[in-house]
Design an enzyme around this catalytic site. Structure first.
Site, PDB file in Angstrom:
ATOM      1  N   HIS A 252     -47.242  52.960 -57.785  1.00 38.79           N
ATOM      2  CA  HIS A 252     -46.845  53.662 -56.573  1.00 38.79           C
ATOM      3  C   HIS A 252     -46.643  55.132 -56.893  1.00 38.79           C
ATOM      4  O   HIS A 252     -46.225  55.486 -58.001  1.00 38.79           O
ATOM      5  CB  HIS A 252     -45.555  53.066 -55.992  1.00 38.79           C
ATOM      6  N   ASP A 313     -47.186  46.361 -50.921  1.00 41.09           N
ATOM      7  CA  ASP A 313     -48.443  45.764 -50.487  1.00 41.09           C
ATOM      8  C   ASP A 313     -48.790  44.501 -51.270  1.00 41.09           C
ATOM      9  O   ASP A 313     -49.582  43.686 -50.801  1.00 41.09           O
ATOM     10  CB  ASP A 313     -49.589  46.775 -50.636  1.00 41.09           C
TER      11      ASP A 313
END
Length: 378
Positions: A252, A313
């Site tokens: 991320h 996700d």
């Protein structure tokens, strides 16, 4: 307020939290009981679309729900009596209207898409006035009694977790850039939808699902660490799956140690896996999570070793699939949640910013050329 506190708070009280999250993000304060009831009532009564808007969705052609969503949002401009008014009160009204109508537009667009592509019956279900946003969406997508209480709870959680993530993400920044021109709300939100539609932004959970599906087919023993590590190394070497060199769901731009959103979603995803009889698949995902982080770290061992982590996700695609939602609505669900953050940032940009248009500075790196007469050009 920490996201964990909000999520665990509403879970302890066994009630939906997305509407409360929307109130908090728009106003900056938690609502009391009566304020939340009034806000929920406004949302629920605003969810149904005007007849003309419904008919327009039924007539729209296209294969991408995000594109249909953007066109439908732009059309809402024509039903607004004060579309260009950027006063705080009007911005709040428009924001609530969009938050309420996104689930209906997305569900209707999917039903039309399925009808046009598969020649199936067209199911247009009007939302209830006494149900949460999450439950209404599942009802409009799947029908009455076609979903469980746990499905409602985990979709509500996913909406909370995706509602806002700062102004630096691409779609929110797009909304702020366009809003800084003082254009109308519908144009600004359509820009955010266009940004989120891009697979590098809003399509990550679809990529995760595709990668996991490929791993299920190519890894014979789902408990074999060596076999999993070998596949993940192939992915990083651009030899497996889509050959991009990316392990989707790992890493991320902001979080390195842990993504708190992923942890919260994982807690309930485990419960969902039990309800759906998919414990083996969930255990496989947990092992891939563990090995993916280690394999990535070892692969990048040149230079400084920086830890990475899974992102939200990673489990969201599994959650949506286990609920029975099709891939076509994965990214639209993201938009259905993030409309809260988009509208809040628009309000902030128009009321608390420097009142200057946002424009990045670019520097030309190519040497300037002298003008050459046409007759002398080779």
């Amino acid at each position: 307020m920490d996201e964990e506190d909000l999520v665990h708070g509403v879970q302890r009280e066994n009630r939906p939290g997305f509407e409360e999250t929307a109130y908090l993000i728009l106003s900056g304060v938690l609502p009391n009981k009566s304020e939340l009831e009034i806000f929920r009532e406004i949302i629920m009564k605003t969810m149904p679309l005007e007849h003309k808007a419904t008919m327009n969705i039924l007539s729209l052609q296209g294969k991408n729900i995000m594109n249909i969503l953007a066109r439908s949002v732009l059309e809402l401009y024509t039903y607004d009596e004060n579309p260009d008014d950027i006063s705080p009160d009007n911005l709040i009204r428009q924001s609530i209207n969009l938050i309420a109508k996104f689930p209906t537009i997305i569900a209707y667009a999917y039903q039309v898409l399925r009808h046009n592509q598969l020649a199936r019956s067209l199911h247009i279900r009007h939302p209830y006035e006494d149900r949460s946003v999450a439950e209404n969406f599942l009802f409009m997508m799947k029908g009455k009694d076609a979903y469980t209480d746990l499905e409602v709870k985990i979709l509500d959680l996913a909406l909370i977790l995706h509602a806002e993530h700062g102004g630096g993400n691409n779609s929110t920044f797009s909304v702020r850039v366009v809003s800084s021109t003082e254009t109308d709300t519908y144009s600004a939100i359509a820009a955010g939808i266009g940004s989120l539609k891009g697979p590098l932004h809003g399509g990550a959970n679809i990529k995760v699902k595709g990668m996991l599906d490929d791993m299920k087919k190519n890894i014979k023993d789902w408990k074999d660490v060596g076999e999993i590590d070998a596949y993940l190394t192939q992915v990083l070497n651009k030899e497996a799956y889509d050959k991009t060199g990316l392990i989707y769901g790992i890493g991320h731009a902001v979080y390195t140690i842990s993504d708190p959103r992923a942890g919260l979603l994982k807690e309930m995803a485990r419960e969902l896996a039990k309800e759906k009889g998919r414990e083996n698949e969930f255990a496989f995902m947990e092992l891939i999570e563990e090995r993916g982080v280690e394999v990535f770290l070892n692969y990048k061992k040149q230079g400084a070793k920086q830890r990475t982590c899974i992102n939200v996700d990673y489990y969201s695609g599994f959650v949506y699939d286990a609920i029975g939602l099709p891939e076509e609505v994965f990214t639209p669900i993201f938009a259905m949640a993030r409309i809260v953050g988009w509208t809040a940032h628009r309000i902030e940009e128009l009321n608390f910013s420097s009142k200057r248009i946002i424009r990045p500075a670019y520097k030309n790196v190519r040497p300037l050329q002298d003008f050459i007469p046409m007759k002398d050009r080779t």
